[in-house]
Motif scaffolding. Structure first.
Motif, PDB file in Angstrom:
ATOM      1  N   CYS A 160      30.547  -3.389  16.039  1.00  9.54           N
ATOM      2  CA  CYS A 160      30.372  -4.847  16.005  1.00  9.54           C
ATOM      3  C   CYS A 160      29.333  -5.288  14.976  1.00  9.54           C
ATOM      4  CB  CYS A 160      30.000  -5.374  17.387  1.00  9.54           C
ATOM      5  SG  CYS A 160      31.360  -5.294  18.564  1.00  9.54           S
ATOM      6  N   GLN A 161      28.418  -4.417  14.639  1.00  9.73           N
ATOM      7  CA  GLN A 161      27.363  -4.754  13.688  1.00  9.73           C
ATOM      8  C   GLN A 161      27.797  -4.592  12.236  1.00  9.73           C
ATOM      9  OE1 GLN A 161      24.179  -2.179  14.887  1.00  9.73           O
ATOM     10  NE2 GLN A 161      23.650  -3.423  16.661  1.00  9.73           N
ATOM     11  N   GLN A 162      28.989  -4.054  12.019  1.00  7.58           N
ATOM     12  CA  GLN A 162      29.463  -3.780  10.664  1.00  7.58           C
ATOM     13  C   GLN A 162      30.158  -4.998  10.071  1.00  7.58           C
ATOM     14  OE1 GLN A 162      28.497  -0.825   9.318  1.00  7.58           O
ATOM     15  NE2 GLN A 162      27.489  -0.686  11.311  1.00  7.58           N
ATOM     16  N   PRO A 163      30.195  -5.083   8.726  1.00  5.70           N
ATOM     17  CA  PRO A 163      30.904  -6.192   8.081  1.00  5.70           C
ATOM     18  C   PRO A 163      32.418  -6.039   8.221  1.00  5.70           C
ATOM     19  CG  PRO A 163      30.033  -4.682   6.435  1.00  5.70           C
ATOM     20  CD  PRO A 163      29.515  -4.219   7.772  1.00  5.70           C
ATOM     21  N   ARG A 164      33.123  -7.095   7.944  1.00  7.03           N
ATOM     22  CA  ARG A 164      34.587  -7.128   8.084  1.00  7.03           C
ATOM     23  C   ARG A 164      35.269  -5.992   7.315  1.00  7.03           C
ATOM     24  NH1 ARG A 164      38.946  -9.465  10.292  1.00  7.03           N
ATOM     25  NH2 ARG A 164      40.729  -9.634   8.915  1.00  7.03           N
ATOM     26  N   GLU A 165      34.787  -5.674   6.122  1.00  5.75           N
ATOM     27  CA  GLU A 165      35.400  -4.619   5.329  1.00  5.75           C
ATOM     28  C   GLU A 165      35.344  -3.273   6.053  1.00  5.75           C
ATOM     29  OE1 GLU A 165      32.893  -6.579   4.091  1.00  5.75           O
ATOM     30  OE2 GLU A 165      34.103  -7.925   2.852  1.00  5.75           O
ATOM     31  N   VAL A 166      34.242  -3.012   6.721  1.00  8.47           N
ATOM     32  CA  VAL A 166      34.103  -1.761   7.470  1.00  8.47           C
ATOM     33  C   VAL A 166      35.046  -1.779   8.666  1.00  8.47           C
ATOM     34  CG1 VAL A 166      32.530  -0.308   8.807  1.00  8.47           C
ATOM     35  CG2 VAL A 166      31.748  -1.382   6.687  1.00  8.47           C
ATOM     36  N   HIS A 167      35.162  -2.918   9.325  1.00 12.01           N
ATOM     37  CA  HIS A 167      36.117  -3.049  10.442  1.00 12.01           C
ATOM     38  C   HIS A 167      37.524  -2.719   9.958  1.00 12.01           C
ATOM     39  CE1 HIS A 167      33.655  -6.002  13.165  1.00 12.01           C
ATOM     40  NE2 HIS A 167      32.939  -4.968  12.761  1.00 12.01           N
ATOM     41  N   ASP A 168      37.904  -3.303   8.819  1.00 14.28           N
ATOM     42  CA  ASP A 168      39.243  -3.079   8.287  1.00 14.28           C
ATOM     43  C   ASP A 168      39.468  -1.608   7.957  1.00 14.28           C
ATOM     44  OD1 ASP A 168      39.690  -5.796   8.515  1.00 14.28           O
ATOM     45  OD2 ASP A 168      39.317  -6.202   6.382  1.00 14.28           O
ATOM     46  N   ALA A 169      38.516  -1.005   7.267  1.00  5.94           N
ATOM     47  CA  ALA A 169      38.645   0.401   6.895  1.00  5.94           C
ATOM     48  C   ALA A 169      38.694   1.293   8.142  1.00  5.94           C
ATOM     49  CB  ALA A 169      37.480   0.817   5.993  1.00  5.94           C
ATOM     50  N   PHE A 170      37.892   0.966   9.132  1.00  6.69           N
ATOM     51  CA  PHE A 170      37.875   1.751  10.369  1.00  6.69           C
ATOM     52  C   PHE A 170      39.223   1.669  11.091  1.00  6.69           C
ATOM     53  CE2 PHE A 170      37.034   2.398  14.881  1.00  6.69           C
ATOM     54  CZ  PHE A 170      36.374   3.615  14.846  1.00  6.69           C
TER      55      PHE A 170
END
Length: 79
Positions: free
Chosen positions: A12-22
């Motif tokens: 939850c603390q990560q930016p949107r790009e990290v969410h997408d990549a994850f």
């Protein structure tokens, strides 16, 4: 706190790009076939990689190394 709660908090603390990549990596790990990425997903991954290089979390791969790996990969297709 459980391991799941800790991971969720970190996610939850990560930016949107990290969410997408994850999410992309998670989806790929759950399928036996390689997933075909959309152009938007490829762009997001490319931008994320560029950002990681810029801030020092990832390193560039030497051109010679990339070329050797490509030649090895292409050689396997010839077999």
């Amino acid at each position: 706190m459980s391991a799941v709660d800790a991971l969720w908090t970190l996610y939850c603390q990560q930016p949107r790009e990290v969410h997408d990549a994850f999410r992309i990596r998670l989806a790929q790990s759950e399928t036996s076939e390689p997933r075909i990425l959309t152009s938007e997903e490829v762009k997001a991954l490319t931008l994320q990689r560029g950002h990681e290089i810029k801030v020092g979390r990832a390193k560039l791969i030497a051109h010679e190394t990339v070329m050797q790996e490509m030649e090895q990969m292409l050689a396997t297709y010839a077999d």
